[in-house]
Design a protein around this motif. Structure first.
Motif, PDB file in Angstrom:
ATOM      1  N   ASN A 161       0.848  -1.195   0.000  1.00  0.00           N
ATOM      2  CA  ASN A 161       0.000   0.000   0.000  1.00  0.00           C
ATOM      3  C   ASN A 161       0.882   1.243   0.000  1.00  0.00           C
ATOM      4  OD1 ASN A 161      -1.980   1.911   0.264  1.00  0.00           O
ATOM      5  ND2 ASN A 161      -2.505   1.402   2.380  1.00  0.00           N
ATOM      6  N   MET A 162       0.893   1.950  -1.119  1.00  0.00           N
ATOM      7  CA  MET A 162       1.758   3.130  -1.238  1.00  0.00           C
ATOM      8  C   MET A 162       1.075   4.408  -0.764  1.00  0.00           C
ATOM      9  SD  MET A 162       3.875   2.352  -4.741  1.00  0.00           S
ATOM     10  CE  MET A 162       2.443   2.066  -5.751  1.00  0.00           C
ATOM     11  N   GLY A 163      -0.213   4.357  -0.486  1.00  0.00           N
ATOM     12  CA  GLY A 163      -0.888   5.518   0.082  1.00  0.00           C
ATOM     13  C   GLY A 163      -1.223   6.578  -0.953  1.00  0.00           C
ATOM     14  N   LEU A 164      -1.923   7.607  -0.468  1.00  0.00           N
ATOM     15  CA  LEU A 164      -2.263   8.765  -1.292  1.00  0.00           C
ATOM     16  C   LEU A 164      -1.562   9.976  -0.724  1.00  0.00           C
ATOM     17  CD1 LEU A 164      -6.108   8.140  -1.747  1.00  0.00           C
ATOM     18  CD2 LEU A 164      -4.283   7.673  -3.392  1.00  0.00           C
ATOM     19  N   TYR A 165      -0.956  10.761  -1.590  1.00  0.00           N
ATOM     20  CA  TYR A 165      -0.144  11.876  -1.130  1.00  0.00           C
ATOM     21  C   TYR A 165      -0.631  13.177  -1.764  1.00  0.00           C
ATOM     22  CZ  TYR A 165       2.841   8.057   0.358  1.00  0.00           C
ATOM     23  OH  TYR A 165       3.311   6.913   0.954  1.00  0.00           O
ATOM     24  N   ASP A 166      -0.598  14.207  -0.966  1.00  0.00           N
ATOM     25  CA  ASP A 166      -0.989  15.533  -1.424  1.00  0.00           C
ATOM     26  C   ASP A 166       0.145  16.111  -2.271  1.00  0.00           C
ATOM     27  OD1 ASP A 166      -1.801  18.096  -1.820  1.00  0.00           O
ATOM     28  OD2 ASP A 166      -2.094  18.584   0.302  1.00  0.00           O
ATOM     29  N   PRO A 167      -0.112  16.455  -3.518  1.00  0.00           N
ATOM     30  CA  PRO A 167       0.960  17.035  -4.357  1.00  0.00           C
ATOM     31  C   PRO A 167       1.617  18.245  -3.725  1.00  0.00           C
ATOM     32  CG  PRO A 167      -0.955  16.503  -5.688  1.00  0.00           C
ATOM     33  CD  PRO A 167      -1.368  16.314  -4.264  1.00  0.00           C
ATOM     34  N   ALA A 168       0.904  18.922  -2.801  1.00  0.00           N
ATOM     35  CA  ALA A 168       1.478  20.100  -2.153  1.00  0.00           C
ATOM     36  C   ALA A 168       2.655  19.751  -1.251  1.00  0.00           C
ATOM     37  CB  ALA A 168       0.394  20.826  -1.350  1.00  0.00           C
ATOM     38  N   GLU A 169       2.851  18.471  -0.938  1.00  0.00           N
ATOM     39  CA  GLU A 169       3.989  18.085  -0.111  1.00  0.00           C
ATOM     40  C   GLU A 169       5.304  18.367  -0.822  1.00  0.00           C
ATOM     41  OE1 GLU A 169       3.809  14.307   1.936  1.00  0.00           O
ATOM     42  OE2 GLU A 169       1.667  14.172   1.585  1.00  0.00           O
ATOM     43  N   ILE A 170       5.260  18.426  -2.155  1.00  0.00           N
ATOM     44  CA  ILE A 170       6.461  18.762  -2.929  1.00  0.00           C
ATOM     45  C   ILE A 170       6.154  20.046  -3.693  1.00  0.00           C
ATOM     46  CG2 ILE A 170       8.112  17.970  -4.660  1.00  0.00           C
ATOM     47  CD1 ILE A 170       7.381  15.141  -4.012  1.00  0.00           C
ATOM     48  N   PHE A 172       7.663  21.872  -5.730  1.00  0.00           N
ATOM     49  CA  PHE A 172       8.133  22.009  -7.115  1.00  0.00           C
ATOM     50  C   PHE A 172       7.708  20.828  -7.983  1.00  0.00           C
ATOM     51  CE2 PHE A 172      11.425  20.430  -4.242  1.00  0.00           C
ATOM     52  CZ  PHE A 172      11.743  19.194  -4.802  1.00  0.00           C
ATOM     53  N   LEU A 173       6.661  20.086  -7.558  1.00  0.00           N
ATOM     54  CA  LEU A 173       6.257  18.891  -8.281  1.00  0.00           C
ATOM     55  C   LEU A 173       5.889  19.191  -9.738  1.00  0.00           C
ATOM     56  CD1 LEU A 173       5.755  15.828  -7.971  1.00  0.00           C
ATOM     57  CD2 LEU A 173       3.372  16.375  -7.434  1.00  0.00           C
ATOM     58  N   ASP A 174       5.304  20.346  -9.989  1.00  0.00           N
ATOM     59  CA  ASP A 174       4.879  20.694 -11.354  1.00  0.00           C
ATOM     60  C   ASP A 174       5.987  21.319 -12.188  1.00  0.00           C
ATOM     61  OD1 ASP A 174       2.334  19.776 -10.871  1.00  0.00           O
ATOM     62  OD2 ASP A 174       1.624  21.707 -10.124  1.00  0.00           O
ATOM     63  N   ASP A 175       7.140  21.514 -11.589  1.00  0.00           N
ATOM     64  CA  ASP A 175       8.268  22.120 -12.294  1.00  0.00           C
ATOM     65  C   ASP A 175       9.273  21.022 -12.635  1.00  0.00           C
ATOM     66  OD1 ASP A 175      10.474  23.496 -13.205  1.00  0.00           O
ATOM     67  OD2 ASP A 175      10.327  25.093 -11.702  1.00  0.00           O
ATOM     68  N   GLY A 176       9.152  20.481 -13.849  1.00  0.00           N
ATOM     69  CA  GLY A 176       9.988  19.363 -14.239  1.00  0.00           C
ATOM     70  C   GLY A 176      11.474  19.637 -14.130  1.00  0.00           C
ATOM     71  N   GLU A 177      11.882  20.841 -14.492  1.00  0.00           N
ATOM     72  CA  GLU A 177      13.308  21.166 -14.430  1.00  0.00           C
ATOM     73  C   GLU A 177      13.798  21.181 -12.988  1.00  0.00           C
ATOM     74  OE1 GLU A 177      14.386  24.654 -16.513  1.00  0.00           O
ATOM     75  OE2 GLU A 177      13.651  23.956 -18.459  1.00  0.00           O
ATOM     76  N   TYR A 221       7.200   9.334 -10.147  1.00  0.00           N
ATOM     77  CA  TYR A 221       7.185   8.729 -11.477  1.00  0.00           C
ATOM     78  C   TYR A 221       6.545   9.704 -12.457  1.00  0.00           C
ATOM     79  CZ  TYR A 221       2.152   7.729 -11.376  1.00  0.00           C
ATOM     80  OH  TYR A 221       0.789   7.844 -11.341  1.00  0.00           O
ATOM     81  N   ALA A 222       6.949   9.578 -13.704  1.00  0.00           N
ATOM     82  CA  ALA A 222       6.382  10.384 -14.782  1.00  0.00           C
ATOM     83  C   ALA A 222       6.066   9.473 -15.946  1.00  0.00           C
ATOM     84  CB  ALA A 222       7.351  11.481 -15.206  1.00  0.00           C
ATOM     85  N   PRO A 223       4.825   9.480 -16.448  1.00  0.00           N
ATOM     86  CA  PRO A 223       4.468   8.634 -17.597  1.00  0.00           C
ATOM     87  C   PRO A 223       5.307   9.011 -18.815  1.00  0.00           C
ATOM     88  CG  PRO A 223       2.508   9.543 -16.545  1.00  0.00           C
ATOM     89  CD  PRO A 223       3.693  10.273 -15.974  1.00  0.00           C
ATOM     90  N   PRO A 224       5.372   8.133 -19.802  1.00  0.00           N
ATOM     91  CA  PRO A 224       6.125   8.445 -21.034  1.00  0.00           C
ATOM     92  C   PRO A 224       5.635   9.751 -21.646  1.00  0.00           C
ATOM     93  CG  PRO A 224       5.453   6.146 -21.017  1.00  0.00           C
ATOM     94  CD  PRO A 224       4.759   6.793 -19.858  1.00  0.00           C
ATOM     95  N   VAL A 225       6.571  10.550 -22.136  1.00  0.00           N
ATOM     96  CA  VAL A 225       6.212  11.864 -22.672  1.00  0.00           C
ATOM     97  C   VAL A 225       5.344  11.723 -23.919  1.00  0.00           C
ATOM     98  CG1 VAL A 225       8.221  13.015 -21.696  1.00  0.00           C
ATOM     99  CG2 VAL A 225       8.382  11.954 -23.962  1.00  0.00           C
ATOM    100  N   GLU A 226       5.378  10.561 -24.587  1.00  0.00           N
ATOM    101  CA  GLU A 226       4.540  10.378 -25.767  1.00  0.00           C
ATOM    102  C   GLU A 226       3.051  10.441 -25.413  1.00  0.00           C
ATOM    103  OE1 GLU A 226       7.004   8.480 -24.925  1.00  0.00           O
ATOM    104  OE2 GLU A 226       8.494   8.616 -26.535  1.00  0.00           O
ATOM    105  N   THR A 227       2.749  10.106 -24.164  1.00  0.00           N
ATOM    106  CA  THR A 227       1.339  10.098 -23.751  1.00  0.00           C
ATOM    107  C   THR A 227       0.930  11.386 -23.055  1.00  0.00           C
ATOM    108  OG1 THR A 227       1.842   9.093 -21.598  1.00  0.00           O
ATOM    109  CG2 THR A 227       1.456   7.594 -23.458  1.00  0.00           C
ATOM    110  N   THR A 228       1.870  12.294 -22.854  1.00  0.00           N
ATOM    111  CA  THR A 228       1.554  13.527 -22.113  1.00  0.00           C
ATOM    112  C   THR A 228       1.861  14.775 -22.922  1.00  0.00           C
ATOM    113  OG1 THR A 228       3.744  13.490 -21.079  1.00  0.00           O
ATOM    114  CG2 THR A 228       1.949  12.413 -19.887  1.00  0.00           C
ATOM    115  N   GLY A 229       1.912  14.640 -24.224  1.00  0.00           N
ATOM    116  CA  GLY A 229       2.159  15.814 -25.053  1.00  0.00           C
ATOM    117  C   GLY A 229       3.562  16.355 -24.968  1.00  0.00           C
ATOM    118  N   GLY A 230       4.530  15.493 -24.652  1.00  0.00           N
ATOM    119  CA  GLY A 230       5.929  15.930 -24.608  1.00  0.00           C
ATOM    120  C   GLY A 230       6.356  16.529 -23.287  1.00  0.00           C
ATOM    121  N   ARG A 231       5.501  16.481 -22.247  1.00  0.00           N
ATOM    122  CA  ARG A 231       5.851  17.055 -20.951  1.00  0.00           C
ATOM    123  C   ARG A 231       6.127  15.945 -19.946  1.00  0.00           C
ATOM    124  NH1 ARG A 231       1.035  18.799 -22.096  1.00  0.00           N
ATOM    125  NH2 ARG A 231       0.186  17.898 -20.170  1.00  0.00           N
ATOM    126  N   LEU A 232       6.982  16.248 -18.970  1.00  0.00           N
ATOM    127  CA  LEU A 232       7.211  15.330 -17.858  1.00  0.00           C
ATOM    128  C   LEU A 232       6.203  15.666 -16.755  1.00  0.00           C
ATOM    129  CD1 LEU A 232      11.105  15.089 -17.573  1.00  0.00           C
ATOM    130  CD2 LEU A 232       9.523  13.251 -18.139  1.00  0.00           C
TER     131      LEU A 232
END
Length: 602
Positions: A161-170, A172-177, A221-232
């Motif tokens: 069980n890996m749990g559910l995590y609030d993206p706000a814990e990180i 810079f989660l939306d900043d791939g660089e 984890y980040a899905p393959p960029v082919e499925t996300t429009g070229g974004r991580l």
């Protein structure tokens, strides 16, 4: 002196173990043990071999017979009374010892702290003792044949069980660089899914308004960029380390793993995580590509194939309780089985070591010189001791899961079997340690390399030349789908060869269909024949220098004509191939060779 004492004395003078002497005589170790204990006596031909091996003068046996005859003679009429008196005295002593032993307190052989654990039963006829040593009554080891392991079914294994995590814990989660700038480690699954490990430092005030900094480690984890429009697009998979307050985190020890319990993925070891009891995380993928945590193991875990099924199992050793644990996932079952065995139940004699070594075949028993004298394999909930060999599952990695049933009754199949135990070391080439079972798996591996065929189970007949494989228990004379005869380097006699029974050659009972198998490769006919040869491991002994395999006449095939070709290696040795043409490609039927002198002589 008796036969047993003389044999034991001479064996020890030659620095031989009972097992080594048994191998020289082609008998079991138990037979030698019975001789030395004077529970049985060697036959006349075995006495002659013992004289040769142990340098015992042949007349010694006659001298021992004379001594025994003299000892058994009654010197006077009082002898029967003396014997009766001695017997009565012995009986009295035994009764006294038994009474004393019954009044003594019994000692537990397993620590009280393990009372709640599943316990394995000790080998029949033995009692567990504290420690791993047995009283040394003999200089050679008396080893277990099979030890039953305790087993429990862990239905939750692999469903972490890996749990559910609030993206706000990180932040810079939306900043791939920024994620990439922060990560301690990253890698990719074959489909392009990206894994990374990042630290996030937070400040918390205690009740005294003192600011404390803590570091949490997150697996992203980040899905393959082919499925996300070229974004991580990063997502939190697991918070793998929490509230770390130590010094430098350092780089995690991370690497890809293959075929562990049948899975591939990444193993991440965190030696600095403060609150992580077991710190090796095994990350795999679901069929839909979603990463998952298979399990978290101790950093002392070993990945070893201990049941010879071609897959690696988890093996751990608890030094506090002196016990081994094996984690295995049987095919088609939910969860995993955890097998446990205590060292005390193995009763390994003093001077010998039981250990697990991935590079030496898994569980092994070694002597003082670190020489392997036996391997131990997990089979049917038991640890079974088998002779050490020169071949292992590494020689047949793709077919180790096939169940092979050997037919050894010559009244059923005649000379196609030599009647030997399929797991004993073959006597045909004394310098080589290989069994018929290993020959059968090697043959199946060669067939897989050629055709891509795997079978769940089959029957096998074996003799000094090699093995025949069939799906029928009585089908070896005319229903063998693959026969393989080996040279001396694989325990056989004569020129190596194999024969394939294709379904298209009026062999409806064969599992081998040419049109459904792996096809040959190459631009012309001779190259395609050579591609068969290039796939082989055992029957391939060098590079082809001259290829004389030509396409048979299509019209003659209507009358059952089989084309025959030959090719030579750079060392001058010869191979002979038989084949037909099917759908424009050659269907290899048999291959014989190498003939060392370049001349087919049989």
């Amino acid at each position: 002196m008796t036969y047993g004492t003389r044999i034991k004395q001479a064996r020890e003078e030659m620095f031989l173990t009972q097992e080594q002497l048994a191998e020289e005589l082609d008998i079991s170790r138990q037979a030698v043990s019975k001789w030395e204990a004077d529970l049985s006596r060697p036959t006349r031909d075995k006495l002659e071999r013992l004289s040769e091996i142990l340098n015992i003068p042949p007349e010694t046996w006659a001298e021992i017979d004379a001594e025994l005859a003299a000892a058994n003679a009654l010197p006077d009429s009082a002898r029967p009374w003396k014997i009766a008196t001695a017997v009565l005295a012995v009986v009295c002593v035994i009764l006294a010892v038994c009474l004393t032993a019954s009044l003594l307190p019994k000692k537990e052989s397993v620590p009280d702290g393990l009372a709640h654990q599943d316990k394995a039963e000790p080998p029949e006829g033995t009692e567990p003792s504290e420690g791993t040593e047995s009283p040394e009554e003999d200089s050679s080891p008396v080893l277990f044949d099979s030890v039953l392991l305790s087993a429990r079914h862990d239905y939750t294994f692999g469903d972490w069980n890996m749990g559910l995590y609030d993206p706000a814990e990180i932040p810079f989660l939306d900043d791939g660089e920024q994620v990439m700038d922060s990560e301690l480690w990253c890698d990719w699954f074959p489909d392009g899914t990206r894994l990374s490990l990042v630290p996030v430092t937070i400040g918390l005030y205690d009740e005294y308004d003192m600011l404390h900094e803590y570091t949490n480690l997150y697996l992203l984890y980040a899905p393959p960029v082919e499925t996300t429009g070229g974004r991580l697009e990063y997502h939190i998979l697991y918070r793998i380390g929490e509230d770390y307050t130590g010094g430098d985190l350092g780089d995690p020890d991370a690497a890809a793993f293959t075929n562990v319990l049948g899975y591939d993925g990444f193993k991440i070891t965190l030696s600095h995580a403060k609150n992580l009891y077991r710190d090796c995380a095994y990350i795999t993928q679901e069929p839909d590509g979603m990463p998952r945590m298979m399990c978290i193991q101790s950093d002392t875990v070993r990945e070893v194939d201990v049941d010879d099924d071609g897959k690696l199992e988890f093996v751990t050793f608890n030094s506090e309780w002196l016990r081994w644990e094996i984690t295995d996932i049987p095919g088609g079952e939910e969860g995993a089985y955890i097998y446990t065995v205590y060292n005390v139940y193995l009763n390994i004699p003093s001077g010998y070591i039981f250990s697990c070594d991935a590079n030496r075949g898994g569980f092994v028993i070694t002597d003082a010189a670190n020489t392997i004298i036996s391997r131990c394999v997990l089979r049917d909930d038991a640890l079974v001791r088998i002779p050490a060999t020169d071949f292992s599952v590494a020689d047949y990695p793709d077919v180790g899961g096939t169940k092979i049933t050997f037919i050894t009754d010559s009244s059923r199949i005649g000379i196609l079997t030599d009647g030997l135990d399929p797991d004993m070391i073959l006597p045909y080439n004394p310098s080589l340690r290989i069994s018929h079972r290993q020959q059968a798996y090697i043959a199946l591996q060669e067939l897989y390399n050629l055709t891509g065929l795997k079978v769940d189970s089959c029957y096998c007949a074996a003799n000094e030349f090699g093995v025949l494989l069939s799906l029928l228990s009585d089908g070896f004379n005319d229903r063998s789908f693959f026969s393989a005869y080996f040279g001396e380097d694989h325990g056989g006699s004569g020129i190596p060869s194999f024969y394939i029974s294709w379904k298209e050659l009026d062999h409806d009972w064969s599992p081998l269909s040419f049109f459904a198998s792996r096809r040959p490769e190459g631009e012309d006919f001779s190259q395609k024949i050579a591609s068969y040869y290039d796939r082989l491991r055992v029957f391939n002994t060098g590079e082809i220098e001259e290829n004389n395999c030509s396409e048979p006449d299509p019209e003659s095939e209507q009358y059952g004509y089989v084309g025959e070709g030959e090719f030579y290696l750079s060392d001058g040795s010869l191979y002979v191939a038989n084949y037909l043409t099917r759908d424009g490609d050659p269907a290899l039927i048999s291959l014989v060779g190498p003939y060392p002198d370049g001349i087919a002589n049989h």
